[in-house]
Motif scaffolding. Sequence first.
Motif, PDB file in Angstrom:
ATOM      1  N   LEU A  23     -15.606 -32.300  -8.689  1.00 30.92           N
ATOM      2  CA  LEU A  23     -16.650 -32.249  -7.678  1.00 30.92           C
ATOM      3  C   LEU A  23     -17.413 -30.943  -7.827  1.00 30.92           C
ATOM      4  O   LEU A  23     -16.823 -29.859  -7.827  1.00 30.92           O
ATOM      5  CB  LEU A  23     -16.071 -32.347  -6.261  1.00 30.92           C
ATOM      6  CG  LEU A  23     -17.104 -32.356  -5.128  1.00 30.92           C
ATOM      7  CD1 LEU A  23     -18.042 -33.559  -5.252  1.00 30.92           C
ATOM      8  CD2 LEU A  23     -16.414 -32.357  -3.770  1.00 30.92           C
ATOM      9  N   GLU A  24     -18.736 -31.073  -7.979  1.00 30.89           N
ATOM     10  CA  GLU A  24     -19.641 -29.930  -8.093  1.00 30.89           C
ATOM     11  C   GLU A  24     -20.545 -29.922  -6.871  1.00 30.89           C
ATOM     12  O   GLU A  24     -21.089 -30.965  -6.511  1.00 30.89           O
ATOM     13  CB  GLU A  24     -20.479 -30.034  -9.365  1.00 30.89           C
ATOM     14  CG  GLU A  24     -19.651 -30.029 -10.636  1.00 30.89           C
ATOM     15  CD  GLU A  24     -20.488 -30.247 -11.886  1.00 30.89           C
ATOM     16  OE1 GLU A  24     -21.727 -30.167 -11.824  1.00 30.89           O
ATOM     17  OE2 GLU A  24     -19.881 -30.512 -12.935  1.00 30.89           O
ATOM     18  N   MET A  25     -20.704 -28.739  -6.268  1.00 28.18           N
ATOM     19  CA  MET A  25     -21.455 -28.671  -5.010  1.00 28.18           C
ATOM     20  C   MET A  25     -22.568 -27.639  -4.994  1.00 28.18           C
ATOM     21  O   MET A  25     -23.212 -27.444  -3.964  1.00 28.18           O
ATOM     22  CB  MET A  25     -20.475 -28.408  -3.862  1.00 28.18           C
ATOM     23  CG  MET A  25     -19.438 -29.507  -3.710  1.00 28.18           C
ATOM     24  SD  MET A  25     -18.267 -29.235  -2.368  1.00 28.18           S
ATOM     25  CE  MET A  25     -17.165 -28.016  -3.116  1.00 28.18           C
ATOM     26  N   ARG A  26     -22.820 -26.961  -6.080  1.00 25.45           N
ATOM     27  CA  ARG A  26     -23.859 -25.929  -6.124  1.00 25.45           C
ATOM     28  C   ARG A  26     -25.168 -26.513  -6.644  1.00 25.45           C
ATOM     29  O   ARG A  26     -25.162 -27.412  -7.465  1.00 25.45           O
ATOM     30  CB  ARG A  26     -23.431 -24.775  -7.021  1.00 25.45           C
ATOM     31  CG  ARG A  26     -22.199 -24.015  -6.516  1.00 25.45           C
ATOM     32  CD  ARG A  26     -21.841 -22.889  -7.462  1.00 25.45           C
ATOM     33  NE  ARG A  26     -22.947 -21.955  -7.615  1.00 25.45           N
ATOM     34  CZ  ARG A  26     -23.095 -20.830  -6.919  1.00 25.45           C
ATOM     35  NH1 ARG A  26     -22.210 -20.489  -6.022  1.00 25.45           N
ATOM     36  NH2 ARG A  26     -24.120 -20.039  -7.128  1.00 25.45           N
ATOM     37  N   ALA A 116     -15.622 -33.569   5.096  1.00 22.49           N
ATOM     38  CA  ALA A 116     -14.852 -32.323   5.014  1.00 22.49           C
ATOM     39  C   ALA A 116     -14.727 -31.960   3.541  1.00 22.49           C
ATOM     40  O   ALA A 116     -14.159 -32.719   2.755  1.00 22.49           O
ATOM     41  CB  ALA A 116     -13.476 -32.512   5.638  1.00 22.49           C
ATOM     42  N   LEU A 117     -15.311 -30.822   3.166  1.00 24.22           N
ATOM     43  CA  LEU A 117     -15.348 -30.397   1.772  1.00 24.22           C
ATOM     44  C   LEU A 117     -14.629 -29.066   1.599  1.00 24.22           C
ATOM     45  O   LEU A 117     -14.744 -28.186   2.450  1.00 24.22           O
ATOM     46  CB  LEU A 117     -16.809 -30.226   1.309  1.00 24.22           C
ATOM     47  CG  LEU A 117     -17.684 -31.466   1.344  1.00 24.22           C
ATOM     48  CD1 LEU A 117     -19.150 -31.082   1.195  1.00 24.22           C
ATOM     49  CD2 LEU A 117     -17.264 -32.426   0.240  1.00 24.22           C
ATOM     50  N   PRO A 118     -13.934 -28.892   0.465  1.00 23.01           N
ATOM     51  CA  PRO A 118     -13.368 -27.576   0.167  1.00 23.01           C
ATOM     52  C   PRO A 118     -14.507 -26.574  -0.032  1.00 23.01           C
ATOM     53  O   PRO A 118     -15.652 -26.959  -0.260  1.00 23.01           O
ATOM     54  CB  PRO A 118     -12.614 -27.788  -1.149  1.00 23.01           C
ATOM     55  CG  PRO A 118     -12.512 -29.248  -1.332  1.00 23.01           C
ATOM     56  CD  PRO A 118     -13.628 -29.872  -0.553  1.00 23.01           C
ATOM     57  N   VAL A 155      -4.616 -30.403  -1.923  1.00 20.41           N
ATOM     58  CA  VAL A 155      -4.794 -31.555  -2.814  1.00 20.41           C
ATOM     59  C   VAL A 155      -5.323 -32.748  -2.026  1.00 20.41           C
ATOM     60  O   VAL A 155      -6.230 -33.454  -2.476  1.00 20.41           O
ATOM     61  CB  VAL A 155      -3.471 -31.876  -3.543  1.00 20.41           C
ATOM     62  CG1 VAL A 155      -3.520 -33.236  -4.211  1.00 20.41           C
ATOM     63  CG2 VAL A 155      -3.154 -30.787  -4.562  1.00 20.41           C
ATOM     64  N   SER A 156      -4.792 -32.965  -0.828  1.00 20.71           N
ATOM     65  CA  SER A 156      -5.243 -34.077   0.011  1.00 20.71           C
ATOM     66  C   SER A 156      -6.713 -33.907   0.413  1.00 20.71           C
ATOM     67  O   SER A 156      -7.494 -34.868   0.383  1.00 20.71           O
ATOM     68  CB  SER A 156      -4.367 -34.171   1.262  1.00 20.71           C
ATOM     69  OG  SER A 156      -4.805 -35.202   2.102  1.00 20.71           O
ATOM     70  N   ALA A 161     -12.176 -35.638  -0.061  1.00 19.09           N
ATOM     71  CA  ALA A 161     -13.568 -35.239  -0.256  1.00 19.09           C
ATOM     72  C   ALA A 161     -14.161 -35.941  -1.466  1.00 19.09           C
ATOM     73  O   ALA A 161     -15.260 -36.514  -1.389  1.00 19.09           O
ATOM     74  CB  ALA A 161     -13.663 -33.719  -0.422  1.00 19.09           C
ATOM     75  N   PHE A 162     -13.442 -35.913  -2.578  1.00 17.95           N
ATOM     76  CA  PHE A 162     -13.989 -36.528  -3.783  1.00 17.95           C
ATOM     77  C   PHE A 162     -14.224 -38.020  -3.578  1.00 17.95           C
ATOM     78  O   PHE A 162     -15.299 -38.529  -3.927  1.00 17.95           O
ATOM     79  CB  PHE A 162     -13.080 -36.314  -5.003  1.00 17.95           C
ATOM     80  CG  PHE A 162     -13.709 -36.900  -6.241  1.00 17.95           C
ATOM     81  CD1 PHE A 162     -14.595 -36.145  -6.981  1.00 17.95           C
ATOM     82  CD2 PHE A 162     -13.483 -38.217  -6.607  1.00 17.95           C
ATOM     83  CE1 PHE A 162     -15.242 -36.696  -8.082  1.00 17.95           C
ATOM     84  CE2 PHE A 162     -14.118 -38.772  -7.704  1.00 17.95           C
ATOM     85  CZ  PHE A 162     -15.001 -38.012  -8.450  1.00 17.95           C
TER      86      PHE A 162
END
Length: 177
Positions: A23-26, A116-118, A155-156, A161-162
């Motif tokens: 997962l990429e968020m930038r 909910a994202l890391p 991990v959960s 999120a993914f």
Amino acid sequence: MSQSSVPDFAELLRGAQRTAVHLEMRDRYGVGDEAEEIELFARTGEIDLDPTARWWPEWLGLVKETLARGVVMRRARIVSEPVTDYIRWEHAVTALNVDAGEQVRWLPRRNASDIALPGNDFWLIDGRLAMFHFFSGDGDWVAPGGEFTEDPAAVSLCASAFETVWERGIPHEKYTV
């Protein structure tokens, strides 16, 4: 898990048995080895889709090796719209990832507000080990560049999120920038 007890990323991916998701968020990365290509693309719109150029042979070889073992590789990107020049370039070169067998989806950021994202981009291997990436404000790697965890809560969170981003995401071939 201590940094020294964890394999490097290629070893980690070589150890995947079922899944490897990213997962990429930038909206912009400033990784040094991409700078020249991104600058050229921003000026001219030109991209180099030669899979034997620059860092691609190593990465695409690792992807193909991983997929040949039956591992499913998926990548999802959350992006602001209108997209940045970096995302426009990244979308254009993603053809190489897809040709190698990665599945890629894009999610407009406006559709991610309730997820909910890391706090950082990550890889999740076999739903058991998360590797977080750390970047500076300018988007370059921050040493040591990542952290690994098998903590069930982290991990959960990553898995949830993914999968939510993936379900909402637009397949690469249908997403336009």
